[in-house]
Design an enzyme around this catalytic site. Sequence first.
Site, PDB file in Angstrom:
ATOM      1  N   CYS A   1      34.028  67.353  31.203  1.00  0.00           N
ATOM      2  CA  CYS A   1      35.086  68.366  31.354  1.00  0.00           C
ATOM      3  C   CYS A   1      34.730  69.620  30.534  1.00  0.00           C
ATOM      4  O   CYS A   1      33.797  70.318  30.886  1.00  0.00           O
ATOM      5  CB  CYS A   1      36.443  67.771  30.991  1.00  0.00           C
ATOM      6  SG  CYS A   1      37.830  68.756  31.589  1.00  0.00           S
TER       7      CYS A   1
ATOM      8  N   HIS B   1      36.895  62.836  33.165  1.00  0.00           N
ATOM      9  CA  HIS B   1      36.962  62.175  31.854  1.00  0.00           C
ATOM     10  C   HIS B   1      36.598  60.696  31.975  1.00  0.00           C
ATOM     11  O   HIS B   1      37.488  59.849  32.115  1.00  0.00           O
ATOM     12  CB  HIS B   1      38.373  62.311  31.278  1.00  0.00           C
ATOM     13  CG  HIS B   1      38.726  63.687  30.859  1.00  0.00           C
ATOM     14  ND1 HIS B   1      38.549  64.143  29.564  1.00  0.00           N
ATOM     15  CD2 HIS B   1      39.225  64.723  31.566  1.00  0.00           C
ATOM     16  CE1 HIS B   1      38.933  65.405  29.487  1.00  0.00           C
ATOM     17  NE2 HIS B   1      39.349  65.789  30.680  1.00  0.00           N
TER      18      HIS B   1
ATOM     19  N   GLU C   1      35.774  58.713  29.746  1.00  0.00           N
ATOM     20  CA  GLU C   1      36.230  57.966  28.570  1.00  0.00           C
ATOM     21  C   GLU C   1      37.677  57.487  28.710  1.00  0.00           C
ATOM     22  O   GLU C   1      38.149  56.712  27.878  1.00  0.00           O
ATOM     23  CB  GLU C   1      36.080  58.837  27.310  1.00  0.00           C
ATOM     24  CG  GLU C   1      37.133  59.913  27.111  1.00  0.00           C
ATOM     25  CD  GLU C   1      36.948  61.151  27.997  1.00  0.00           C
ATOM     26  OE1 GLU C   1      36.083  61.148  28.887  1.00  0.00           O
ATOM     27  OE2 GLU C   1      37.708  62.117  27.790  1.00  0.00           O
TER      28      GLU C   1
END
Length: 197
Positions: free
Chosen positions: A79, A172, A174
């Site tokens: 991002c 994202h 994560e």
Amino acid sequence: MKIGVLALQGAVAEHIKSLEQAGADEVVAVKWPADLEGLDGLVLPGGESTTIGKLMNKYELMEPVREMAKRGVPMFGTCAGLILLAERIHGQDWSHLGVFDVLVDRNSFGRQVDSFETDLDVKGMEGQEKYRAVFIRAPHIMEIGDQVEVLSTFNDRVVTARQGHILGASFHPELTDDVRLHQYFLTMVEEAKKASV
């Protein structure tokens, strides 16, 4: 294999957890130039790219990180991290690190309230389940250089790409339990270590 996560803003703890689950031997939070010492790879998380860029300058991290990228140390930007790596940013005549031969467009999927999740086909993960991707004020890659390989697209927009030791994703990784992209990055780190021997 020692991996750093730039820890100025964003989902730092989530990236550290994902990297540990993906098999990294040691993961450290990077706040100061000294934290970069001995790293085999660096993850640049999401957040707000202008703010992270200012903080990198304030903490004197911009030049050392740029030098690491030029030396071939693998880097993974997600991002805002993708925007930090990009050589060119749509609508502005300057960049941050400028080490990834792409043109990015910030917030190209809308504002925070327009956040969404979708399933992607990611090159290198063929034959497996699709990759669940979380988009939050996400950029996309408008143009790529000759050495850049597209790994995934969404609605005809490039959202994951790689240039040698540089990996960028609009979303994202994560924020899901799927650590395959982090594993992919660790494979890049292993390749770079072997190539440097």
